[in-house]
Design a protein around this motif. Structure first.
Motif, short mmCIF file in Angstrom:
data_model
loop_
_atom_site.label_atom_id
_atom_site.label_comp_id
_atom_site.label_asym_id
_atom_site.label_seq_id
_atom_site.Cartn_x
_atom_site.Cartn_y
_atom_site.Cartn_z
N ARG A 99 -21.37 8.03 11.93
CA ARG A 99 -21.83 6.80 11.30
C ARG A 99 -21.66 5.62 12.24
O ARG A 99 -22.56 4.78 12.38
N SER A 100 -20.50 5.53 12.88
CA SER A 100 -20.26 4.43 13.80
C SER A 100 -21.29 4.42 14.91
O SER A 100 -21.81 3.38 15.29
N THR A 101 -21.57 5.60 15.43
CA THR A 101 -22.54 5.69 16.53
C THR A 101 -23.92 5.27 16.05
O THR A 101 -24.63 4.54 16.73
N MET A 102 -24.29 5.72 14.84
CA MET A 102 -25.59 5.35 14.30
C MET A 102 -25.68 3.84 14.14
O MET A 102 -26.64 3.21 14.56
N LEU A 103 -24.63 3.26 13.54
CA LEU A 103 -24.65 1.81 13.32
C LEU A 103 -24.58 1.06 14.64
O LEU A 103 -25.21 0.04 14.82
N GLY A 104 -23.79 1.60 15.58
CA GLY A 104 -23.54 0.88 16.82
C GLY A 104 -24.63 1.04 17.86
O GLY A 104 -24.85 0.16 18.67
N THR A 105 -25.30 2.18 17.86
CA THR A 105 -26.28 2.39 18.94
C THR A 105 -27.62 2.88 18.41
O THR A 105 -28.64 2.27 18.64
N THR B 190 -24.45 -0.92 24.78
CA THR B 190 -23.90 -0.13 23.70
C THR B 190 -22.61 -0.77 23.22
O THR B 190 -21.68 -0.94 23.98
N LEU B 191 -22.58 -1.14 21.97
CA LEU B 191 -21.38 -1.74 21.43
C LEU B 191 -20.40 -0.64 21.08
O LEU B 191 -20.78 0.37 20.50
N LEU C 21 -18.21 0.21 18.61
CA LEU C 21 -17.78 -0.18 17.27
C LEU C 21 -17.01 0.94 16.58
O LEU C 21 -16.65 0.82 15.42
N ASN C 22 -16.77 2.03 17.32
CA ASN C 22 -16.11 3.17 16.69
C ASN C 22 -14.77 2.82 16.07
O ASN C 22 -14.53 3.08 14.90
N PHE D 188 -15.03 0.24 13.06
CA PHE D 188 -15.64 0.84 11.86
C PHE D 188 -14.71 1.88 11.24
O PHE D 188 -14.57 1.96 10.02
N TRP E 162 -23.23 -7.59 13.87
CA TRP E 162 -23.99 -6.36 14.03
C TRP E 162 -24.61 -5.93 12.72
O TRP E 162 -25.80 -5.62 12.64
N LEU F 141 -28.68 -5.64 11.67
CA LEU F 141 -29.27 -4.46 11.09
C LEU F 141 -29.99 -4.83 9.80
O LEU F 141 -31.10 -4.39 9.53
#
Lengths: 155, 116
Positions: free
Chosen positions: A131-137, B3-4, B6-7, B10, B83, B87
């Motif tokens: 999910r983080s990857t989807m939201l982030g990239t 590429t942020l 955000l891992n 989040f 962010w 979106l």
């Protein structure tokens, strides 16, 4: 009309809600009929959807290709799991970047809301990391970043 | 393509207690006792949540004699919220287009059955 709401739920879900001033049938059809889909599901200005194939019968599949004037393109494919006209859609989809991303499982419901429709999209990803990857990239890339221009438009 | 990362933030915010703590801290600096008050949690449990938020770069803690008050890192929180709002804006652009299409559909129906 209330704007779009986007919320994170638990560690793997994203919930999007949006109200429309049209019947659930009209909103539902705009999500499953290719002729209608390619008129609005375009992302930022400058992008078109040259390829839009959609079969939203259970077991059917769909394939959306977006392209812009700079020659960039972007692909999403998916399969329909369940389809209850005009109230509920369940499908999985993935982006191709170009390697496929893990499946995003999406349940979309279309509920009557006074004169219009409340649409609720519940996306479930396989893990918090995905999910983080989807939201982030991924989604950022997919929707391509004309965000700044859009933000400019919105002041 | 930028590429942020955000891992960590989040993942840190996947927990409702940590979201509540962060939202409290957005109103201003607070100590562990203060933060623990609204929750039925022990001080060590709250401290563990604070550690996760700190490791994710969302808060910092300073030493004030025996206290270790926490405060948010505004840039990190801004990055997260901006962010999500980006979106939201991108998706909303699609739906504004859909609004127009749906309005068009209603108009067409009206044209087919004009009122007299």
């Amino acid at each position: 009309m209330k704007p779009l709401e986007l919320k994170l739920k638990g560690d793997t879900q994203v919930i999007v809600t949006r109200r429309f001033a049209a019947s659930p049938e009209a909103v539902f059809r705009a999500h499953v009929e290719p002729d209608l889909i390619r008129k609005w599901m375009l992302g930022p200005d400058g992008w078109t959807m040259p390829e839009c194939m959609a079969d939203f019968r259970p077991g059917g599949s769909f394939r959306y290709v977006w392209a812009n004037e700079e020659g960039e393109s972007f692909l999403i494919t998916g399969e329909c799991i369940a389809c209850e006209p005009f109230s509920r859609l369940e499908h999985v989809e993935r982006m191709h970047l170009p390697d496929p991303t893990p499946d995003n499982h999406i349940v979309t419901t279309f509920d009557p809301d006074r004169e219009g429709t409340l649409m609720t999209m519940v996306m479930t990803l396989p893990s918090a990391e995905v999910r983080s990857t989807m939201l982030g990239t991924g989604m950022e890339r997919g929707m391509e970043v004309s965000y700044q221009r859009l933000e400019g438009l919105l002041g | 393509m930028q590429t942020l990362d955000l891992n960590a933030p989040f993942a840190a915010l996947a927990d409702p207690t940590r979201r509540a703590i962060l939202s409290r801290l957005c109103q201003g600096e607070a100590g562990v006792m203060e933060l623990a008050a609204p929750f039925k949690l022990s001080q060590p449990a709250i401290s563990r949540h604070l550690k996760v938020l700190e490791n994710a770069g969302l808060i910092t803690r300073r030493v004030d004699r025996t206290r270790r008050p926490c405060k948010v890192v505004p840039e990190a929180v801004d990055e997260l919220t901006s962010w999500l709002s980006n979106l939201r804006v991108a998706m909303e652009a699609n739906y504004v287009r859909l609004d127009q299409l749906l309005a068009q559909g209603t108009k067409d129906e009206n044209n087919e059955t004009p009122r007299t």
